[in-house]
Design a protein around this motif. Structure first.
Motif, PDB file in Angstrom:
ATOM      1  N   CYS A  39       0.891  -1.214   0.128  1.00 26.09           N
ATOM      2  CA  CYS A  39      -0.034  -0.213   0.065  1.00 26.09           C
ATOM      3  C   CYS A  39       0.968   1.311   0.082  1.00 26.09           C
ATOM      4  O   CYS A  39       1.862   1.335   0.580  1.00 26.09           O
ATOM      5  CB  CYS A  39      -0.725  -0.051   1.122  1.00 26.09           C
ATOM      6  SG  CYS A  39      -1.977   1.545   1.377  1.00 26.09           S
ATOM      7  N   ARG A  40       0.500   2.201  -0.683  1.00 22.68           N
ATOM      8  CA  ARG A  40       1.167   3.605  -0.637  1.00 22.68           C
ATOM      9  C   ARG A  40       0.138   4.498  -0.188  1.00 22.68           C
ATOM     10  O   ARG A  40      -0.782   4.630  -0.834  1.00 22.68           O
ATOM     11  CB  ARG A  40       1.727   3.902  -2.116  1.00 22.68           C
ATOM     12  CG  ARG A  40       2.207   5.309  -2.355  1.00 22.68           C
ATOM     13  CD  ARG A  40       2.829   5.676  -3.800  1.00 22.68           C
ATOM     14  NE  ARG A  40       3.669   4.715  -4.170  1.00 22.68           N
ATOM     15  CZ  ARG A  40       5.141   5.040  -3.974  1.00 22.68           C
ATOM     16  NH1 ARG A  40       5.468   5.911  -3.207  1.00 22.68           N
ATOM     17  NH2 ARG A  40       5.901   4.256  -4.414  1.00 22.68           N
ATOM     18  N   ALA A  41       0.500   5.185   0.584  1.00 24.43           N
ATOM     19  CA  ALA A  41      -0.119   6.410   1.199  1.00 24.43           C
ATOM     20  C   ALA A  41       0.684   7.762   1.300  1.00 24.43           C
ATOM     21  O   ALA A  41       1.893   7.776   1.558  1.00 24.43           O
ATOM     22  CB  ALA A  41      -0.310   6.003   2.936  1.00 24.43           C
ATOM     23  N   THR A  42       0.174   8.871   0.583  1.00 30.54           N
ATOM     24  CA  THR A  42       0.783  10.064   0.513  1.00 30.54           C
ATOM     25  C   THR A  42      -0.012  11.137   1.007  1.00 30.54           C
ATOM     26  O   THR A  42      -1.307  11.260   0.503  1.00 30.54           O
ATOM     27  CB  THR A  42       0.789  10.324  -1.005  1.00 30.54           C
ATOM     28  OG1 THR A  42       1.838   9.034  -1.446  1.00 30.54           O
ATOM     29  CG2 THR A  42       1.665  11.456  -1.167  1.00 30.54           C
ATOM     30  N   VAL A  43       0.633  11.873   1.914  1.00 31.80           N
ATOM     31  CA  VAL A  43      -0.294  12.984   2.212  1.00 31.80           C
ATOM     32  C   VAL A  43       0.584  14.319   1.905  1.00 31.80           C
ATOM     33  O   VAL A  43       1.723  14.429   2.626  1.00 31.80           O
ATOM     34  CB  VAL A  43      -0.341  13.044   3.832  1.00 31.80           C
ATOM     35  CG1 VAL A  43      -0.934  14.412   4.450  1.00 31.80           C
ATOM     36  CG2 VAL A  43      -1.240  11.813   4.127  1.00 31.80           C
ATOM     37  N   GLU A  44       0.138  15.267   1.167  1.00 28.19           N
ATOM     38  CA  GLU A  44       0.741  16.486   0.754  1.00 28.19           C
ATOM     39  C   GLU A  44       0.081  17.496   1.109  1.00 28.19           C
ATOM     40  O   GLU A  44      -1.132  17.799   0.763  1.00 28.19           O
ATOM     41  CB  GLU A  44       0.969  16.380  -0.656  1.00 28.19           C
ATOM     42  CG  GLU A  44       1.985  15.274  -1.130  1.00 28.19           C
ATOM     43  CD  GLU A  44       2.215  15.353  -2.752  1.00 28.19           C
ATOM     44  OE1 GLU A  44       3.504  15.234  -3.201  1.00 28.19           O
ATOM     45  OE2 GLU A  44       1.128  15.409  -3.385  1.00 28.19           O
ATOM     46  N   VAL A  45       0.679  18.466   1.984  1.00 34.12           N
ATOM     47  CA  VAL A  45      -0.158  19.734   2.360  1.00 34.12           C
ATOM     48  C   VAL A  45       0.643  20.691   1.903  1.00 34.12           C
ATOM     49  O   VAL A  45       1.854  21.019   2.051  1.00 34.12           O
ATOM     50  CB  VAL A  45       0.071  19.948   3.918  1.00 34.12           C
ATOM     51  CG1 VAL A  45      -0.839  20.969   4.596  1.00 34.12           C
ATOM     52  CG2 VAL A  45      -0.624  18.772   4.672  1.00 34.12           C
ATOM     53  N   GLU A  46       0.006  21.682   1.171  1.00 38.86           N
ATOM     54  CA  GLU A  46       0.285  22.669   0.481  1.00 38.86           C
ATOM     55  C   GLU A  46      -0.195  24.090   1.055  1.00 38.86           C
ATOM     56  O   GLU A  46      -0.966  23.926   1.881  1.00 38.86           O
ATOM     57  CB  GLU A  46       0.444  22.939  -1.209  1.00 38.86           C
ATOM     58  CG  GLU A  46       1.065  21.535  -1.618  1.00 38.86           C
ATOM     59  CD  GLU A  46       1.253  21.545  -3.098  1.00 38.86           C
ATOM     60  OE1 GLU A  46       0.064  22.183  -3.642  1.00 38.86           O
ATOM     61  OE2 GLU A  46       1.996  20.864  -3.735  1.00 38.86           O
ATOM     62  N   ALA A  47       0.090  25.164   0.628  1.00 42.69           N
ATOM     63  CA  ALA A  47      -0.353  26.411   1.071  1.00 42.69           C
ATOM     64  C   ALA A  47      -1.837  26.443   1.257  1.00 42.69           C
ATOM     65  O   ALA A  47      -2.498  26.894   1.968  1.00 42.69           O
ATOM     66  CB  ALA A  47       0.167  27.744   0.446  1.00 42.69           C
ATOM     67  N   ARG A  48      -2.469  25.979  -0.051  1.00 42.09           N
ATOM     68  CA  ARG A  48      -3.908  26.017  -0.253  1.00 42.09           C
ATOM     69  C   ARG A  48      -4.753  24.780  -0.317  1.00 42.09           C
ATOM     70  O   ARG A  48      -6.071  24.624  -0.182  1.00 42.09           O
ATOM     71  CB  ARG A  48      -4.211  26.773  -1.381  1.00 42.09           C
ATOM     72  CG  ARG A  48      -3.788  28.231  -1.861  1.00 42.09           C
ATOM     73  CD  ARG A  48      -4.033  28.717  -2.963  1.00 42.09           C
ATOM     74  NE  ARG A  48      -3.372  30.308  -2.888  1.00 42.09           N
ATOM     75  CZ  ARG A  48      -4.279  31.304  -2.497  1.00 42.09           C
ATOM     76  NH1 ARG A  48      -5.415  31.215  -2.031  1.00 42.09           N
ATOM     77  NH2 ARG A  48      -3.773  32.724  -2.433  1.00 42.09           N
ATOM     78  N   GLU A  49      -4.037  23.440  -0.224  1.00 42.17           N
ATOM     79  CA  GLU A  49      -4.796  22.279  -0.513  1.00 42.17           C
ATOM     80  C   GLU A  49      -3.930  21.207   0.147  1.00 42.17           C
ATOM     81  O   GLU A  49      -2.678  21.070   0.247  1.00 42.17           O
ATOM     82  CB  GLU A  49      -4.805  21.914  -2.133  1.00 42.17           C
ATOM     83  CG  GLU A  49      -5.777  20.812  -2.521  1.00 42.17           C
ATOM     84  CD  GLU A  49      -5.676  20.499  -3.878  1.00 42.17           C
ATOM     85  OE1 GLU A  49      -6.841  20.255  -4.371  1.00 42.17           O
ATOM     86  OE2 GLU A  49      -4.844  20.561  -4.432  1.00 42.17           O
ATOM     87  N   VAL A  50      -4.863  20.215   0.641  1.00 38.34           N
ATOM     88  CA  VAL A  50      -4.185  19.123   1.254  1.00 38.34           C
ATOM     89  C   VAL A  50      -4.568  17.696   0.302  1.00 38.34           C
ATOM     90  O   VAL A  50      -5.722  17.868  -0.160  1.00 38.34           O
ATOM     91  CB  VAL A  50      -4.820  18.818   2.519  1.00 38.34           C
ATOM     92  CG1 VAL A  50      -4.255  17.387   3.304  1.00 38.34           C
ATOM     93  CG2 VAL A  50      -4.660  19.802   3.504  1.00 38.34           C
ATOM     94  N   ARG A  51      -3.778  17.154  -0.184  1.00 37.57           N
ATOM     95  CA  ARG A  51      -3.906  15.864  -1.040  1.00 37.57           C
ATOM     96  C   ARG A  51      -3.740  14.762  -0.313  1.00 37.57           C
ATOM     97  O   ARG A  51      -2.359  14.433   0.223  1.00 37.57           O
ATOM     98  CB  ARG A  51      -3.079  16.090  -2.191  1.00 37.57           C
ATOM     99  CG  ARG A  51      -3.527  17.134  -3.228  1.00 37.57           C
ATOM    100  CD  ARG A  51      -2.846  17.113  -4.456  1.00 37.57           C
ATOM    101  NE  ARG A  51      -1.472  17.138  -4.554  1.00 37.57           N
ATOM    102  CZ  ARG A  51      -0.612  18.295  -4.557  1.00 37.57           C
ATOM    103  NH1 ARG A  51      -1.365  19.538  -4.726  1.00 37.57           N
ATOM    104  NH2 ARG A  51       0.642  18.262  -4.559  1.00 37.57           N
TER     105      ARG A  51
END
Length: 384
Positions: free
Chosen positions: A311-323
């Motif tokens: 399983c691959r889990a990716t959390v990316e938090v940028e200035a305007r959006e969370v992916r």
């Protein structure tokens, strides 16, 4: 100690009481220079009536009905003795507090008795006992008194109604907040129980399967079950602690720093998790908790429906959006074309609700190459 505002109001009442008393003492000392009837009794009696008219106003907030009765009796007496030269201001002040502070079952009858008594005393004093007006003039003065007392009562009654409505609205808001808090706790408990019981179920199945062939592996599975159970109990105590008056100590809400622990728990349940977290500073605590719970639920579904797998889990938090993206490869034994269906139950619904609550988007479904994918997008609230 009384609130500062209350002390100011009592001080104003005292000032009004002293002013009314002084005014009525002045009325008692008037002479008949203009040919109008004036008070001719002893001065001490005039001072006593003046005190009975004015001084009770000082305590009108404590005993509204008693003050109205006392003031009305004194004013009626003053009217019959030709003392007053004003439209019953003291009775108006008392009637306002009766309308404001007393329930309708007492304030309405009090008004119904007060108006005839006041108007009758004025009319008798002006037109019968010592006539100073013809009957039309006496009726006009009585009407002015009725307007002062009745208008003051209506004002007080209206303010009481508005305050009662404001209090009801505040109670409704409190009840809504309580319902929302209960719903939040229910969601937290669902996430805690679902995640941990899924791990326990998987490991219990492993232990039962290898108990005779590989006792060491069975003992390791039981150890995972023990640790997971203790962790679940601790989380539940912390969550339910908010419902107790003398609650259990509350720990911090889960945040991005605890995602590694989720990945480790999933690995112990047979899922090889590749976790990537890229985040900026200053993300709001509520958003971090939402991310944590979404990742937790997604990994729980992988453990429940696809373990053992990758399983691959990716959390990316940028200035305007969370992916947030979680993908798994499915069970190794499953044909690539036979991707498993949607993980059943409330897991996907819970993730969707959390995403919608923050104004985000949610997508989930089988992958063409096999396995399952969850994709969530959230606005990044609270970034500095």
């Amino acid at each position: 100690m009384k609130p500062k505002r209350q002390r100011h109001l009592h001080a104003l009442d005292l000032g009004a009481a002293l002013a009314l008393t002084a005014v009525y003492i002045g009325f008692a000392r008037l002479t008949a220079d203009d040919g109008q009837p004036v008070y001719t009794g002893p001065f001490w009696l005039g001072c006593l009536i003046a005190a009975m008219v004015g001084l009770p106003v000082a305590v009108r907030r404590r005993w509204p009905l008693a003050v109205l009765v006392a003031v009305l009796a004194a004013l009626a007496t003053a009217s019959l003795l030709d003392i007053p030269r004003e439209p019953y201001a003291a009775a108006g002040l008392a009637a306002y507090l009766v309308g404001l502070a007393e329930p309708a079952r007492r304030s309405v009858p009090a008004l119904a008795v007060t108006l005839p008594v006041a108007c009758g005393a004025v009319y008798l004093g002006e037109a019968v006992v010592t006539p100073a007006e013809d009957w039309r003039g006496a009726v006009g003065v009585a009407g002015l008194v009725l307007l002062v007392i009745g208008g003051a009562w209506v004002m007080g009654f209206t303010v009481r109604g508005r305050r009662a409505e404001a209090a009801r609205e505040q109670r409704r808001r409190s009840e809504r907040a309580l319902d929302e808090e209960r719903l939040r706790i229910a969601r937290e408990l669902h996430d805690i129980v679902s995640h941990n019981l899924s791990l326990i179920a998987v490991k219990a199945g492993v232990a039962g399967h290898v108990a005779e062939a590989d006792p060491r592996e069975a003992r390791a599975a039981l150890k995972v079950i023990e640790e997971t159970s203790r962790s679940a109990l601790a989380d539940m105590r912390r969550t339910l602690g908010v419902l107790r008056t003398q609650g259990a100590p509350l720990g911090p809400a889960p945040d991005l720093d605890r995602l590694d622990l989720l990945a480790e728990e999933a690995r112990r349940a047979g899922v090889d998790v590749d976790l990537t977290v890229r985040a900026v500073e200053g993300l709001a605590g509520g958003t971090q908790l939402t991310i944590y719970r979404i990742v937790q639920e997604a990994l729980t579904n992988v453990v429940r429906h696809a373990a053992p797998t990758r399983c691959r889990a990716t959390v990316e938090v940028e200035a305007r959006e969370v992916r947030i993206d979680i993908t798994d490869e499915g069970k190794p034994s499953a044909p690539r074309s036979a991707a498993h269906g949607l993980p059943g139950g409330h897991g996907l619904l819970g993730m969707r609700e959390r995403a919608m609550m923050y104004g985000g988007s949610f997508e989930a479904g089988p992958r063409p190459e096999g396995g399952f994918a969850v994709s969530v997008r959230l606005p990044a609230e609270g970034n500095q």
